[in-house]
Design a protein around this motif. Sequence first.
Motif, PDB file in Angstrom:
ATOM      1  N   PRO A 191       7.478  10.740  -0.955  1.00 13.25           N
ATOM      2  CA  PRO A 191       6.959  10.743   0.292  1.00 13.25           C
ATOM      3  C   PRO A 191       6.827  12.357   0.840  1.00 13.25           C
ATOM      4  CG  PRO A 191       8.686   9.325   0.691  1.00 13.25           C
ATOM      5  CD  PRO A 191       8.899   9.882  -0.759  1.00 13.25           C
TER       6      PRO A 191
ATOM      7  N   ARG B  83       6.654  14.341   3.680  1.00  8.94           N
ATOM      8  CA  ARG B  83       7.168  13.998   5.194  1.00  8.94           C
ATOM      9  C   ARG B  83       6.585  15.120   6.365  1.00  8.94           C
ATOM     10  NH1 ARG B  83      10.997   9.989   4.775  1.00  8.94           N
ATOM     11  NH2 ARG B  83      11.749   9.701   2.787  1.00  8.94           N
ATOM     12  N   SER B  84       7.009  14.709   7.545  1.00 13.48           N
ATOM     13  CA  SER B  84       6.289  15.345   8.621  1.00 13.48           C
ATOM     14  C   SER B  84       6.746  16.736   8.499  1.00 13.48           C
ATOM     15  CB  SER B  84       7.127  14.763   9.751  1.00 13.48           C
ATOM     16  OG  SER B  84       6.145  15.298  10.999  1.00 13.48           O
ATOM     17  N   GLY B  85       5.931  17.755   8.740  1.00 14.26           N
ATOM     18  CA  GLY B  85       6.006  19.203   8.683  1.00 14.26           C
ATOM     19  C   GLY B  85       5.948  19.803   7.207  1.00 14.26           C
ATOM     20  N   GLN B  86       5.753  18.920   6.174  1.00 13.54           N
ATOM     21  CA  GLN B  86       5.674  19.445   4.782  1.00 13.54           C
ATOM     22  C   GLN B  86       4.197  19.831   4.541  1.00 13.54           C
ATOM     23  OE1 GLN B  86       7.886  16.711   2.476  1.00 13.54           O
ATOM     24  NE2 GLN B  86       9.714  17.734   2.730  1.00 13.54           N
TER      25      GLN B  86
ATOM     26  N   ASN C  25       3.176  11.083   5.345  1.00 12.96           N
ATOM     27  CA  ASN C  25       3.737  10.852   6.901  1.00 12.96           C
ATOM     28  C   ASN C  25       2.786  11.638   7.863  1.00 12.96           C
ATOM     29  OD1 ASN C  25       5.255   8.726   5.656  1.00 12.96           O
ATOM     30  ND2 ASN C  25       7.013   9.880   6.240  1.00 12.96           N
ATOM     31  N   ALA C  26       2.887  10.807   9.238  1.00  9.84           N
ATOM     32  CA  ALA C  26       2.272  11.780  10.232  1.00  9.84           C
ATOM     33  C   ALA C  26       2.805  12.986  10.564  1.00  9.84           C
ATOM     34  CB  ALA C  26       2.496  10.797  11.525  1.00  9.84           C
TER      35      ALA C  26
ATOM     36  N   ALA D 188       0.339   4.953   2.101  1.00  7.71           N
ATOM     37  CA  ALA D 188      -0.295   5.139   3.583  1.00  7.71           C
ATOM     38  C   ALA D 188      -0.623   6.619   3.917  1.00  7.71           C
ATOM     39  CB  ALA D 188       0.727   4.694   4.550  1.00  7.71           C
TER      40      ALA D 188
ATOM     41  N   ARG E 183      -1.184   8.698   6.557  1.00  4.67           N
ATOM     42  CA  ARG E 183      -1.048   8.829   8.036  1.00  4.67           C
ATOM     43  C   ARG E 183      -1.067  10.424   8.744  1.00  4.67           C
ATOM     44  NH1 ARG E 183       4.006   6.051   6.489  1.00  4.67           N
ATOM     45  NH2 ARG E 183       3.525   3.689   6.700  1.00  4.67           N
TER      46      ARG E 183
ATOM     47  N   GLN F  93      -4.202   3.117   2.251  1.00  6.85           N
ATOM     48  CA  GLN F  93      -3.935   2.564   3.426  1.00  6.85           C
ATOM     49  C   GLN F  93      -4.289   3.862   4.462  1.00  6.85           C
ATOM     50  OE1 GLN F  93      -0.017   1.364   5.086  1.00  6.85           O
ATOM     51  NE2 GLN F  93      -1.000  -0.168   6.380  1.00  6.85           N
TER      52      GLN F  93
ATOM     53  N   GLU G 215      -4.361  11.382  10.567  1.00  3.60           N
ATOM     54  CA  GLU G 215      -4.735  12.250  11.640  1.00  3.60           C
ATOM     55  C   GLU G 215      -6.083  12.980  11.726  1.00  3.60           C
ATOM     56  OE1 GLU G 215      -1.158  14.664  11.389  1.00  3.60           O
ATOM     57  OE2 GLU G 215      -0.088  13.115  12.794  1.00  3.60           O
TER      58      GLU G 215
ATOM     59  N   PRO H 267       1.597  -3.395   2.894  1.00  2.00           N
ATOM     60  CA  PRO H 267       2.686  -2.869   2.418  1.00  2.00           C
ATOM     61  C   PRO H 267       3.686  -3.712   2.083  1.00  2.00           C
ATOM     62  CG  PRO H 267       2.835  -2.585   4.884  1.00  2.00           C
ATOM     63  CD  PRO H 267       1.650  -2.910   4.458  1.00  2.00           C
TER      64      PRO H 267
ATOM     65  N   LEU I 131       7.924  -4.687   1.452  1.00  2.00           N
ATOM     66  CA  LEU I 131       9.194  -3.965   1.428  1.00  2.00           C
ATOM     67  C   LEU I 131      10.005  -4.467   0.612  1.00  2.00           C
ATOM     68  CD1 LEU I 131       9.283  -3.503   5.371  1.00  2.00           C
ATOM     69  CD2 LEU I 131       9.534  -1.933   3.704  1.00  2.00           C
TER      70      LEU I 131
END
Lengths: 282, 273
Positions: free
Chosen positions: B167, B169-172, B188-189, B204, B206, B225, B229, B271, B273
Amino acid sequence: MNGHRFTEKPGQKPARVIVVTSGKGGVGKTTTSAAFAAGLAVRGYKTVVIDFDVGLRNLDLIMGCERRVVYDLLNVIHGEGSLNQALIKDKRVENLYILPASQTRDKDALSMQGVGEVIATLQRSFDYIVCDSPAGIEKGAMTAMYFADEALVVTNPEVSSVRDSDRIIGMLASKTRRAEQDLAPVKEHLVITRYDPLRVNKGDMLSAGDIQEILAISFLGVVPESKSVLAASNSGIPVTLTDENDAGEAYYDMVDRFLGQDRPFRFMDAPKRGIFSRLFRN
Amino acid sequence: MIIANTITETPVFEMKGSVMTILVLHIKETDADRLYPQLEKKMAKARSFFNSAPVVIDLSAVAPEGQAALDFVELAETLRRLGLVPIGVRGGAEGQNERVQQAGLGLLPTVKTEKTVAAPTEVQSSPSAPSQEGIQTEPSEVHQPEPSDEAPPPATRTASTKVITLPVRSGQQVFAPDGDLIILSSVNAGAEVLAAGNIHVFGALRGRAMAGIHGDTTARILSLQCNPELVSVAGEYAVNESLDGAILHHSVMVSLADGRLKFDVVGSFSPNL
């Protein structure tokens, strides 16, 4: 008198370093560090918990040893005191030790190399080293996670906490010793604290499933929102050492799962209430 | 007093990316006593062929110490004197970039794959000599409108695809400077993914996704999905708030049509799980 603390058992495996981190502040890192470390000690493992929050130290309060602090982590790094002098032995549980942070110094006084040496020394005589990370992604947090073998990512079921946890997971995968030296990656465990299944059912709160879907790391368990946590903090007793309570039970479940045992996931569903408790609920 | 209204001024130029073929000078050794005489000898044999040809200097075969010893200003001037037009350097070691730029040369990204074509036998006198030690000149592709002989087969540069399995990740931020980007997980967001070509998210979306960043208007963004942003194709962008609710959380392809973003639902996704 101090000699017995450092009996090096020949051929013993070095201690596993576990960082308790989150990114977001106030989610329950220190509560979790104290409870988890105490839980490991109760299960028979020699454990030390280290406070990395220089200048805003809390671990000594939560562990109830704030009146016995003489030397701290920074004193040891700068050679002003020995590790033996700084380590505080818990009075309630055999095998449990605390290394407090400095309150008067600046976090810039933390040096990666100094911390590395302290951890290397501790690894020779302990089974587990729990590092209580400060909030944020600055030097204190990065130093706390750098030497980790495993990580407990503490998350509240709330959007900003999940976003910050995602950020910190990204850093665990890139800014740690294991990442930089191309070793096996830090093993991440999701710990969801302050979980309230009633609010999840109502749709006010993110569910454990939602959080797992976003963060995509191994799920260790939930800790229910509990009044016992505040009472325990104020008394200086880790929540796993107080009288039986739901939060304490949840932490023991997680410790046992962490140690490889199977435990059903409790506290994830709303308790079924009979008609009378529904009529008279406060 | 008339104040110039800059807001409604019509643009008088456009900056766009383009794929080109160009001559590449692969340098093997930077010893000035051997490099320049050999260059002059080679160029003298094929003056008309190489005349005013733009050329990229490739240093990937030169060790960092060799690159540090190379005088880029002298190299550029020598090449110009021989009739070539050096436009930039590729494969330079870290630390050389400033000296390259001071010599007035551009910095080009290294290319993972490229097809090369042998120099046409239009070269006068001796047939293309076996590659002499020190220099090797190959046209990566030649587009000379030569009246004589054979036209060399056009070679195409294969653009590499970047594949990410974990994934984002946030900030990457993940960037595919040539070609497509495939993410076999979620974005991710708070994360950003950018590509010169298409972006495919098998999870997803996001965060932010920006395709066709060098100006490719045919680039697309596909996600299983879709709840980004921000999405952008060749500079045209839209934020989450302006997206049609009907497409959110479905499998969507974002593309550019008539200069505006188009969102096509290509399936639904849940999704597991």
